[in-house]
Design an enzyme around this catalytic site. Structure first.
Site, PDB file in Angstrom:
ATOM      1  N   LYS A   6      26.728-100.548 122.166  1.00  0.00           N
ATOM      2  CA  LYS A   6      26.152-100.618 120.824  1.00  0.00           C
ATOM      3  C   LYS A   6      27.146-101.326 119.909  1.00  0.00           C
ATOM      4  O   LYS A   6      28.132-100.745 119.456  1.00  0.00           O
ATOM      5  CB  LYS A   6      25.845 -99.226 120.271  1.00  0.00           C
ATOM      6  CG  LYS A   6      24.969 -99.291 118.994  1.00  0.00           C
ATOM      7  CD  LYS A   6      25.215 -98.151 118.045  1.00  0.00           C
ATOM      8  CE  LYS A   6      26.455 -98.313 117.235  1.00  0.00           C
ATOM      9  NZ  LYS A   6      26.427 -99.476 116.298  1.00  0.00           N
TER      10      LYS A   6
ATOM     11  N   GLU B  75      39.674 -95.261 119.564  1.00  0.00           N
ATOM     12  CA  GLU B  75      40.655 -95.927 118.714  1.00  0.00           C
ATOM     13  C   GLU B  75      40.116 -95.829 117.297  1.00  0.00           C
ATOM     14  O   GLU B  75      39.120 -96.456 116.953  1.00  0.00           O
ATOM     15  CB  GLU B  75      40.845 -97.389 119.133  1.00  0.00           C
ATOM     16  CG  GLU B  75      42.016 -98.046 118.431  1.00  0.00           C
ATOM     17  CD  GLU B  75      41.594 -99.230 117.577  1.00  0.00           C
ATOM     18  OE1 GLU B  75      41.830 -99.155 116.345  1.00  0.00           O
ATOM     19  OE2 GLU B  75      41.056-100.178 118.130  1.00  0.00           O
TER      20      GLU B  75
ATOM     21  N   CYS C 270      42.619-102.271 112.163  1.00  0.00           N
ATOM     22  CA  CYS C 270      43.119-100.894 112.153  1.00  0.00           C
ATOM     23  C   CYS C 270      44.629-100.841 112.268  1.00  0.00           C
ATOM     24  O   CYS C 270      45.241 -99.852 111.866  1.00  0.00           O
ATOM     25  CB  CYS C 270      42.484-100.084 113.287  1.00  0.00           C
ATOM     26  SG  CYS C 270      40.729 -99.761 113.052  1.00  0.00           S
TER      27      CYS C 270
ATOM     28  N   GLU D 224      43.085 -96.584 104.025  1.00  0.00           N
ATOM     29  CA  GLU D 224      43.137 -97.789 104.834  1.00  0.00           C
ATOM     30  C   GLU D 224      42.516 -98.929 104.032  1.00  0.00           C
ATOM     31  O   GLU D 224      41.317 -98.931 103.746  1.00  0.00           O
ATOM     32  CB  GLU D 224      42.382 -97.570 106.147  1.00  0.00           C
ATOM     33  CG  GLU D 224      42.627 -98.645 107.175  1.00  0.00           C
ATOM     34  CD  GLU D 224      42.048 -98.293 108.538  1.00  0.00           C
ATOM     35  OE1 GLU D 224      42.436 -98.938 109.523  1.00  0.00           O
ATOM     36  OE2 GLU D 224      41.207 -97.369 108.616  1.00  0.00           O
TER      37      GLU D 224
END
Length: 483
Positions: free
Chosen positions: A178, A254, A288, A385
């Site tokens: 997906k 992750e 990330c 972030e």
């Protein structure tokens, strides 16, 4: 453009391209212009179940396929990807925004996972030993875990797919992939490439959907998926872990990052600035493992900030397809708003803007490279972030202070440090609570290395020799041997 026109727009299930059961489609937009590129099938939960059934049906035969056959399929796919570098790079730039030069680099990086795992497919090992009492022979084999659900993000459309598909195929697992709804085209093109390379029907199935929660949850609770590999936010990762608990699905994840980058007083500032540019600006900061908190020793902070500001201010912002563009658009307006809100909050709390920091006029999701100094301890940018081209600089006085600040986060994906003292480099690296550490470099990603984090940045590793382990189970057989 032809690269968009030529990609299938349907779901890929059981080796066939199929419309969504409902007939619905979702829009794929160009973040540089805001214009629609195309429509692709928008899967329902029923479509997801069809994909899982196809994967389950293909699992036994695929697991029995000789490792060399699996290896050669991946190697052929690698060759095809490299041969189509320009088309795949342009496709990624159009749907995601990154400049073509970066997209080409991602094609090379992403293809390498197929080459790496083509080599690992034939090295799946086991063992035999005599039991301590001498009565049994203990045989250990490795077998594929079974049908896998792979969920990939939008920021690296090719590499995130190959990094998960490669080891799954090599191990003998079937797949339901997906991809992110913002960037499905690269994944659909990848399905065509793997089919051309000889991957049997049903081994790879792709469902594109705008209803991720509605499609994914019943698959995880349905008892047929045996492995989930997810790359995305920690918030979503927690939800998926809870859903996997019902049927005890094996997981690797992750998740989010909040990477510190430490510049010590003895650092080579040319190396440190260059490394910071790579760690901060790769993929427009939408990574990330991007440097999120830049910690610089007070004695070199002013010079470092001046040099970094000069480099950031010289970057050309524009459409990724335009020659000379260094910084493309962010993925969408929500992503741009998040970055700008963090900058405004930092300024409100006393930060100084050395360059950037203003929303540009015109279409697209562009945000200028920005450097901030004087970050307040209570600024939201410290704990958030950023996922954008914003470098927030703080200062420190002692090594202990730098390490404490670096570790003051729930995340632990990547960290970076710059020093010319080898003892300090190793000492600090061992103290940092991160799964990956760049020492005098701003780039840690490598298909031959284990990628992943600690704390709330995830579970397991991707890439490297251990990457295939996530898709394999151990089976032990006891064999009595008479005297």
């Amino acid at each position: 453009m032809s690269v968009v026109r030529d990609v299938p727009k349907q779901l890929f299930i059981g080796g066939s391209w199929l419309d969504a059961e409902s007939g619905r489609t979702l829009s794929v937009d160009n973040p540089a212009t805001g214009e629609e590129l195309c429509q692709v099938a928008d899967a329902s939960p029923a479509d997801g179940r069809r994909a899982v059934e196809a994967a389950v049906s293909a699992q036994a035969a695929w697991a029995a396929t000789p490792p060399r056959v699996r290896s050669e399929i991946l190697r052929r796919a690698y060759d095809i990807i490299i041969a189509r570098t320009e088309d795949l790079a342009l496709l990624m730039t159009l749907e995601m925004g990154k400049p073509l030069a970066e997209a080409r680099a991602e094609v090379a990086y992403g293809a390498e996972f197929f080459r790496w795992f083509s080599e690992e497919a034939v090295r799946i090992d086991g063992g035999m030993m005599t039991s301590p009492d001498g009565r049994n022979r203990l045989l250990v084999t490795r077998q594929p875990v079974g049908p896998c659900l792979l969920i990939t993000p939008w920021n690296f459309p090719l590499a995130m797919g190959t990094r998960k598909i490669g080891p799954a195929v090599a191990a003998g697992c079937t797949i339901v992939l997906k991809p992110a709804p913002q960037t499905p085209l690269t994944s659909l093109a990848l399905a065509e490439i793997l089919t051309e390379a000889g991957l049997p029907a049903g081994v790879l199935n792709i469902v594109t959907t705008s209803d991720a929660a509605g499609v994914v949850e019943p698959l995880l609770r349905g008892g047929k998926i045996r492995k989930l590999s997810f790359t995305g936010s920690t918030q979503v990762g927690r939800i998926l872990l809870a859903q996997c608990a019902d049927t005890v699905i094996r997981t690797s994840m992750e998740l989010g990052g909040n990477a510190p980058l430490i510049v010590f007083d003895d650092a080579d500032l040319d190396v440190a600035v260059e490394g910071t540019m790579v760690a901060k600006m790769r993929n427009m900061g939408e990574s990330c493992c991007a440097a999120n908190r830049i910690l610089v020793h007070a004695s070199v902070a002013d010079e470092f900030a001046q040099r970094l500001t000069a480099r950031m201010a010289a970057l050309k912002v524009g459409d990724g397809t335009t020659s000379g563009t260094d910084v493309g658009p962010l993925i969408d307006l929500a992503g741009r708003s998040k970055a700008h809100d963090l900058v405004r909050d930092a300024v409100k709390r006393g930060a100084t803007v050395l360059t950037g920091g203003e929303l540009p006029e015109g279409p697209g999701c562009f945000y200028p490279p920005t450097v901030l100094t004087g970050i307040s301890p209570d600024a939201a940018i410290i704990d958030s972030e950023i996922f954008g081209p914003v470098a927030a600089i703080r200062t420190f006085e002692t090594e202990d202070e730098a390490v404490a600040a670096a570790n003051d986060t729930e995340f632990g994906l990547a960290a970076y440090l710059f020093t010319q003292n080898l003892d300090r480099a190793l000492r600090v690296a061992e103290r940092l609570e991160s799964g990956m550490i760049g020492i005098n470099t701003g780039l840690v990603s490598n298909p031959a290395a284990p990628f992943g984090g600690v704390k709330q940045s995830g579970l397991g590793r991707e890439g490297g020799r251990v990457g295939i382990d996530e898709f394999l189970e151990y089976k032990y057989m006891a064999v009595p041997v008479g005297a």
